[in-house]
Design a protein around this motif. Structure first.
Motif, mmCIF file in Angstrom:
data_model
loop_
_atom_site.group_PDB
_atom_site.id
_atom_site.type_symbol
_atom_site.label_atom_id
_atom_site.label_comp_id
_atom_site.label_asym_id
_atom_site.label_seq_id
_atom_site.Cartn_x
_atom_site.Cartn_y
_atom_site.Cartn_z
ATOM 1 N N ILE A 76 0.872 -1.172 0.000
ATOM 2 C CA ILE A 76 0.000 0.000 0.000
ATOM 3 C C ILE A 76 0.914 1.229 0.000
ATOM 4 O O ILE A 76 1.752 1.379 0.896
ATOM 5 N N PRO A 77 0.817 2.095 -1.016
ATOM 6 C CA PRO A 77 1.740 3.225 -1.134
ATOM 7 C C PRO A 77 1.927 4.018 0.153
ATOM 8 O O PRO A 77 3.051 4.407 0.501
ATOM 9 N N MET A 78 0.855 4.270 0.878
ATOM 10 C CA MET A 78 0.947 5.047 2.106
ATOM 11 C C MET A 78 1.932 4.440 3.092
ATOM 12 O O MET A 78 2.626 5.146 3.832
ATOM 13 N N GLU A 136 -6.430 -2.483 -1.763
ATOM 14 C CA GLU A 136 -6.088 -1.300 -2.559
ATOM 15 C C GLU A 136 -7.289 -0.367 -2.694
ATOM 16 O O GLU A 136 -7.143 0.868 -2.641
ATOM 17 N N PHE A 137 -8.465 -0.940 -2.859
ATOM 18 C CA PHE A 137 -9.680 -0.116 -2.922
ATOM 19 C C PHE A 137 -9.925 0.598 -1.594
ATOM 20 O O PHE A 137 -10.350 1.753 -1.554
ATOM 21 N N ILE A 138 -9.665 -0.103 -0.496
ATOM 22 C CA ILE A 138 -9.847 0.522 0.819
ATOM 23 C C ILE A 138 -8.919 1.726 0.951
ATOM 24 O O ILE A 138 -9.319 2.800 1.425
ATOM 25 N N ALA A 139 -7.664 1.553 0.521
ATOM 26 C CA ALA A 139 -6.703 2.651 0.592
ATOM 27 C C ALA A 139 -7.085 3.785 -0.356
ATOM 28 O O ALA A 139 -6.883 4.967 -0.041
ATOM 29 N N GLN A 140 -7.665 3.435 -1.497
ATOM 30 C CA GLN A 140 -8.040 4.445 -2.497
ATOM 31 C C GLN A 140 -9.305 5.192 -2.109
ATOM 32 O O GLN A 140 -9.365 6.424 -2.141
ATOM 33 N N ASP A 141 -10.350 4.443 -1.721
ATOM 34 C CA ASP A 141 -11.646 5.057 -1.418
ATOM 35 C C ASP A 141 -11.742 5.536 0.027
ATOM 36 O O ASP A 141 -12.568 6.409 0.346
#
Length: 541
Positions: free
Chosen positions: A357-359, A495-500
């Motif tokens: 996860i990028p963060m 990834e969706f959790i991190a994005q949204d």
């Protein structure tokens, strides 16, 4: 049918049972001298909403339910499946039919035999809309045939794919193969209930004067918000293996008060207050314990149409997530062995590989700079500050985390946060009804597989209190259930959790507790920390 698994009683259980109740002085397996008083007293922070297997929804309530009732399968000290009421099970070659064989000596506390029909009744009851179980969706997660339709009220509960073939044979039909299905029957929602008692007493059937249960203990006293007492169930099929005679659960809201009472010898177990583990471990090295625990701590955003407009902007949500310095939370505020969380799924979950996860690879300075950029793009700044209401259930650790995060948001983003604490049951209702902007969340695994976390992101999940809806996430999770290797699907959902950013994962739990030195048998290696009082014992000091 092909025999997939045949569970046999463990050697220790056989030895203990063979010894009968003649081990008044020494443990029949370890040889340790036993204490004369076998009372286990522990603390919880608040009263549980229910001790009905069909309605129980919290971790503390589940602990009581595991003592009062017994399901098809149990877990051992390492989290492995061992026999419960069932001695074993068979799975069909296509994985769509499970057949459980029940022991013929299991009894209810009133002497009635525990039968496959009791499980059939309990499962159908849990799924019926009439009960209104907050865990009805769990029956659907188990992929039981017609579960979705029964829960929706479109077909009668009788159509649920579970049938008592005879008194000792329970057949469960699935709509699709589910490799981890056997693990799911250790959960309280799948425990049996005594139909005649439920029907006679209705909502009062779990009161001490009414309850009929099939676990190692019976409920003998219950004073809400104060204490709950259980004593050995002489009718339990393996009662001879039980050493703890009485279990006392005390409700002590303040963690520091509970610690004082523990140190005074009034409690055998209690939580370690936030930030105090290092000093307690130094003072009491044999009593302070921290082990990974299958739970994730997070904040959820209210994404309903009626929620504040600012929270509908994913950039605002992402900015708030970026500005949380998780290292400070786990190292300075909690200091109990917790790990920073950038995924919802706990890092130690079986078979799960934490995706990139990028963060997670950014420095906190980089996260803060990105957070400021995103919030400015959303139109918030010194001339238009963002205001947020944050609610958490009453607990000193939750308060400490909330204060720390609100300060981070203020310092980094200029956000004004109003903090509010609520009593546990009120808090659960508020969250479920959408009466919040941002709310504290904590999710503990129902079984040791990543879907137990990620299924909360399904739009139809009973515990998707954010009301997050993403059709691609729904599809990924549905596909994962039949995949031989669902990791790629889990990666995409994370990834969706991190994005949204419907939620902010904050930290992965550790179980941080104080245990009396003479208390033995705690399952430290069980990642879910599913404990059974009947496996505990106290040695002479």
């Amino acid at each position: 049918m092909t025999l997939k698994t045949k569970m046999l009683a463990t050697t220790a259980a056989v030895l203990i049972a063979a010894s009968g109740a003649a081990f008044a002085d020494t443990h029949p397996v370890t040889g340790e001298t036993l204490a004369s008083d076998q009372t286990f007293t522990y603390r919880v922070g608040d009263e549980s909403p229910s001790y009905d297997p069909g309605l129980v929804e919290d971790v503390d309530g589940a602990g009581v339910v595991r003592d009062l009732f017994e399901g098809l399968m149990n877990q051992d000290a390492d989290g492995n499946l061992v026999p419960g009421v069932a001695t074993g099970y068979e799975a069909s070659d296509d994985g769509l039919v499970y057949t459980f064989t029940l022991r013929d000596n299991a009894k209810w506390s009133n002497g009635d035999p525990v039968t496959a029909g009791d499980f059939e009744y309990a499962w159908k009851r849990a799924a019926t809309p009439a009960l209104g179980s907050p865990y009805a969706w769990y029956i659907e997660l188990m992929s039981i045939e017609n579960a979705s339709e029964v829960i929706a009220g479109d077909v009668a509960p009788a159509e649920l794919g579970v049938t008592a073939i005879d008194d000792t044979t329970l057949e469960v039909r699935l709509s699709q193969p589910l490799p981890y299905f056997p693990q799911m029957v250790t959960h309280g929602t799948t425990f049996p209930v005594h139909q005649a008692t439920v029907e006679e007493f209705g909502n009062d059937w779990t009161l001490p004067e009414n309850i009929v249960s099939n676990g190692a203990y019976i409920l003998t006293e219950f004073v809400p918000q104060e204490r709950l007492v259980q004593e050995r169930n002489e009718m339990y099929w393996n009662n001879d293996a039980t050493i703890i005679e009485k279990v006392v659960k005390l409700v002590v809201t303040d963690e520091n008060v509970a610690l004082t009472r523990y140190l005074a010898g009034e409690l055998d177990m209690t939580d370690v207050p936030a930030g105090q583990f290092p000093s307690l471990k130094e003072q009491y090295p044999n009593q302070a314990v921290s082990v990974p625990n299958a739970c994730s701590y997070y904040y959820m955003f209210n994404l309903r149409d009626t929620a504040p407009e600012e929270l509908q902007d994913p950039n605002v949500r992402k900015a708030l997530s970026l500005a949380v310095d998780r290292d400070i939370i786990v190292d300075a505020v909690l200091a109990g062995g917790q790990e920073p969380a950038y995924t919802f799924t706990h890092w130690a979950t079986a078979g799960f590989e934490t995706p990139d996860i990028p963060m997670a690879s950014m420095t906190q300075e980089e996260r803060n700079a990105k957070a400021q950029e995103l919030l400015a793009e959303a139109g918030y700044g010194s001339d238009n500050p963002l205001t947020i209401d944050l609610v958490y259930n009453t607990n000193e650790s939750h308060k400490a985390v909330a204060i720390a995060i609100s300060q981070m948001w203020k310092q980094t983003l200029g956000v004004e946060t109003t903090l509010a604490n609520q009593e546990w049951q009120t808090f659960l209702e508020a969250r479920g009804n959408g009466d919040f902007d941002v709310a504290r969340g904590g999710w503990c695994a129902d079984y040791n597989e990543a879907s137990t976390f990620l299924d909360l992101m399904q739009s139809s999940s009973g515990y998707n209190d954010s009301k997050y809806v993403n059709e691609e996430v729904d599809a990924l999770l549905a596909e994962a259930k039949t995949s031989d290797n669902p990791q790629a699907n889990y990666d995409r959902v994370e990834e969706f959790i991190a994005q949204d950013t419907p939620i902010i994962p904050i930290y992965h739990y550790a179980a941080v507790d104080m245990f009396a030195e003479n208390l033995k048998g705690w399952p430290y290696e069980n990642f879910e920390q599913n404990w059974y009082s009947r496996n505990l014992y106290k040695v002479a000091e």
